[in-house]
Write an enzyme that holds these catalytic residues in place. Structure first.
Site, PDB file in Angstrom:
ATOM      1  N   ASP A  87     -11.042   2.540   4.752  1.00  0.00           N
ATOM      2  CA  ASP A  87     -11.357   1.135   4.482  1.00  0.00           C
ATOM      3  C   ASP A  87     -12.870   0.904   4.388  1.00  0.00           C
ATOM      4  O   ASP A  87     -13.312  -0.150   3.934  1.00  0.00           O
ATOM      5  CB  ASP A  87     -10.783   0.246   5.600  1.00  0.00           C
ATOM      6  CG  ASP A  87      -9.490  -0.437   5.178  1.00  0.00           C
ATOM      7  OD1 ASP A  87      -9.252  -0.558   3.959  1.00  0.00           O
ATOM      8  OD2 ASP A  87      -8.723  -0.852   6.075  1.00  0.00           O
ATOM      9  N   GLN A 129      -4.559  -1.693   9.986  1.00  0.00           N
ATOM     10  CA  GLN A 129      -4.404  -2.990   9.312  1.00  0.00           C
ATOM     11  C   GLN A 129      -4.927  -4.110  10.223  1.00  0.00           C
ATOM     12  O   GLN A 129      -4.522  -4.220  11.378  1.00  0.00           O
ATOM     13  CB  GLN A 129      -2.923  -3.213   8.959  1.00  0.00           C
ATOM     14  CG  GLN A 129      -2.663  -4.468   8.160  1.00  0.00           C
ATOM     15  CD  GLN A 129      -3.289  -4.432   6.763  1.00  0.00           C
ATOM     16  OE1 GLN A 129      -3.236  -3.447   6.062  1.00  0.00           O
ATOM     17  NE2 GLN A 129      -3.897  -5.537   6.366  1.00  0.00           N
ATOM     18  N   LYS A 173       0.849  -1.204   0.000  1.00  0.00           N
ATOM     19  CA  LYS A 173       0.000   0.000   0.000  1.00  0.00           C
ATOM     20  C   LYS A 173       0.879   1.247   0.000  1.00  0.00           C
ATOM     21  O   LYS A 173       0.636   2.197  -0.747  1.00  0.00           O
ATOM     22  CB  LYS A 173      -0.923   0.005   1.230  1.00  0.00           C
ATOM     23  CG  LYS A 173      -2.026  -1.035   1.140  1.00  0.00           C
ATOM     24  CD  LYS A 173      -2.769  -1.217   2.459  1.00  0.00           C
ATOM     25  CE  LYS A 173      -3.714  -2.415   2.365  1.00  0.00           C
ATOM     26  NZ  LYS A 173      -4.377  -2.736   3.629  1.00  0.00           N
TER      27      LYS A 173
END
Ligand code: NDP
Length: 283
Positions: free
Chosen positions: A119, A96, A52
């Protein structure tokens, strides 16, 4: 033979368009900024986070990396999220997953400002999705819609069957498909006579993590088949949930694994980070 829905090619194009947008934003004094929090040292998470960051750097998105130790307390993590929520230079915040055992994933995700929840996992973002309001959505479903769009595969009125009901793929994809006027069925491990159902699909999406689960007899001739699954076999190779060799002669279009949905996921994260940065500029 099925058309190959090439996520590598499409994501490259999207990323290069994003790079131009980012340059334009920078000229107006805004550098899109993604804050990534990684707790602990899960090897797969480290790889995801690194990928990412690399993509972000390539297109001029600033990525701030916060690596916290495995034993980080809930209080410390929530304080970090709160600090980033307050930071006017941060557009997107990503924690994460999975988190170490002592941390409550739901509480942590819920603590992210919904307007920075890049997200799209927070209940506010999910609620906005299901009420068809503008929102950030999970990157994988967003990427699937973008890939279909790139190949001009219209979902309007189509019969869509999604196998897998996770919060990161199946459920949000169902919301997006409904918002785009598809007729959607979600299947899962308790679904009876799954094959009869998948054979009805004009668009079949499989996100279960069981290698080669979908064979030719589970696919309607001419259907578009989206293979989300990624499993590493004993041979060290990556395998999808679809038996591509068997399905290719039957399907109308098929995503390869690797090189289909995977590259679209990271491009979508970048697209939505840039979208959030635009909101900073235009309100
Ligand atoms: P989860 O394990 O969270 O969910 C799997 C889903 O599949 C569940 O809903 C489960 O049903 C269902 N399922 C499992 N086995 C069967 C079966 N035999 N028949 C029908 N349904 C079944 O997985 P994720 O959604 O996180 O990921 C799915 C796959 O997609 C994985 O391989 C993952 O690596 C991959 N993935 C790929 C991404 C990409 O960018 N390409 C991004 C995210 C995931 P139930 O709910 O009943 O248990």
């Amino acid at each position: 033979m099925a058309t190959r829905l090439d996520g590598k090619v499409v994501s490259k194009r999207i990323l290069s368009e994003l790079q131009q947008t980012v340059t334009g934003l920078a000229q107006q004094g805004v550098t899109p900024t993604l804050a990534v929090i990684l707790v602990g040292s899960d090897p797969a998470s480290q790889v995801y986070v690194r990928n990412k960051q690399r993509r972000a750097e390539e297109i001029g998105v600033r990525s701030l990396m916060f690596k916290l130790p495995e034993e980080t307390s809930q209080k410390t993590l929530l304080a970090k999220v709160a600090e980033l929520n307050q930071d006017p230079d941060v557009d997107g915040i990503l924690v994460q997953l999975p988190l170490p055992k002592q941390l409550d994933e739901r509480v942590v995700i819920n603590s992210i400002d919904p307007d920075k929840d890049v997200d799209g996992f927070s209940p506010v973002s999910v609620g906005r999705l299901w009420t068809n309001e503008p929102t950030v959505v999970a990157s994988t479903p967003y990427g699937i819609m973008a890939l279909l769009d790139a190949y001009q595969i219209d979902v309007t009125g189509k019969r869509v069957v999604i196998v897998g009901r996770s919060n990161i793929v199946g459920r949000p994809l169902a919301g997006l498909m409904v918002n785009h006027d598809a007729t959607v069925t979600i299947a899962h491990s308790k679904t009876r006579d799954l094959k009869a159902l998948t054979r009805e699909a004009d668009i079949l999406v499989v996100a279960i993590g069981v290698p080669h689960f979908i064979g030719a007899d589970a696919v309607k001739p001419g259907a578009t088949v989206i293979d989300v699954g990624i499993s590493r076999g004993a041979d060290g190779k990556l395998h999808g949930d679809v038996d591509a060799d068997a399905v290719e002669p039957v399907a109308g279009a098929l995503t390869p694994v690797p090189g289909g949905v995977g590259p679209m996921t990271i491009a979508s994260l970048m697209a939505q980070t840039v979208e959030l940065a635009k909101r900073r500029l235009h309100g």
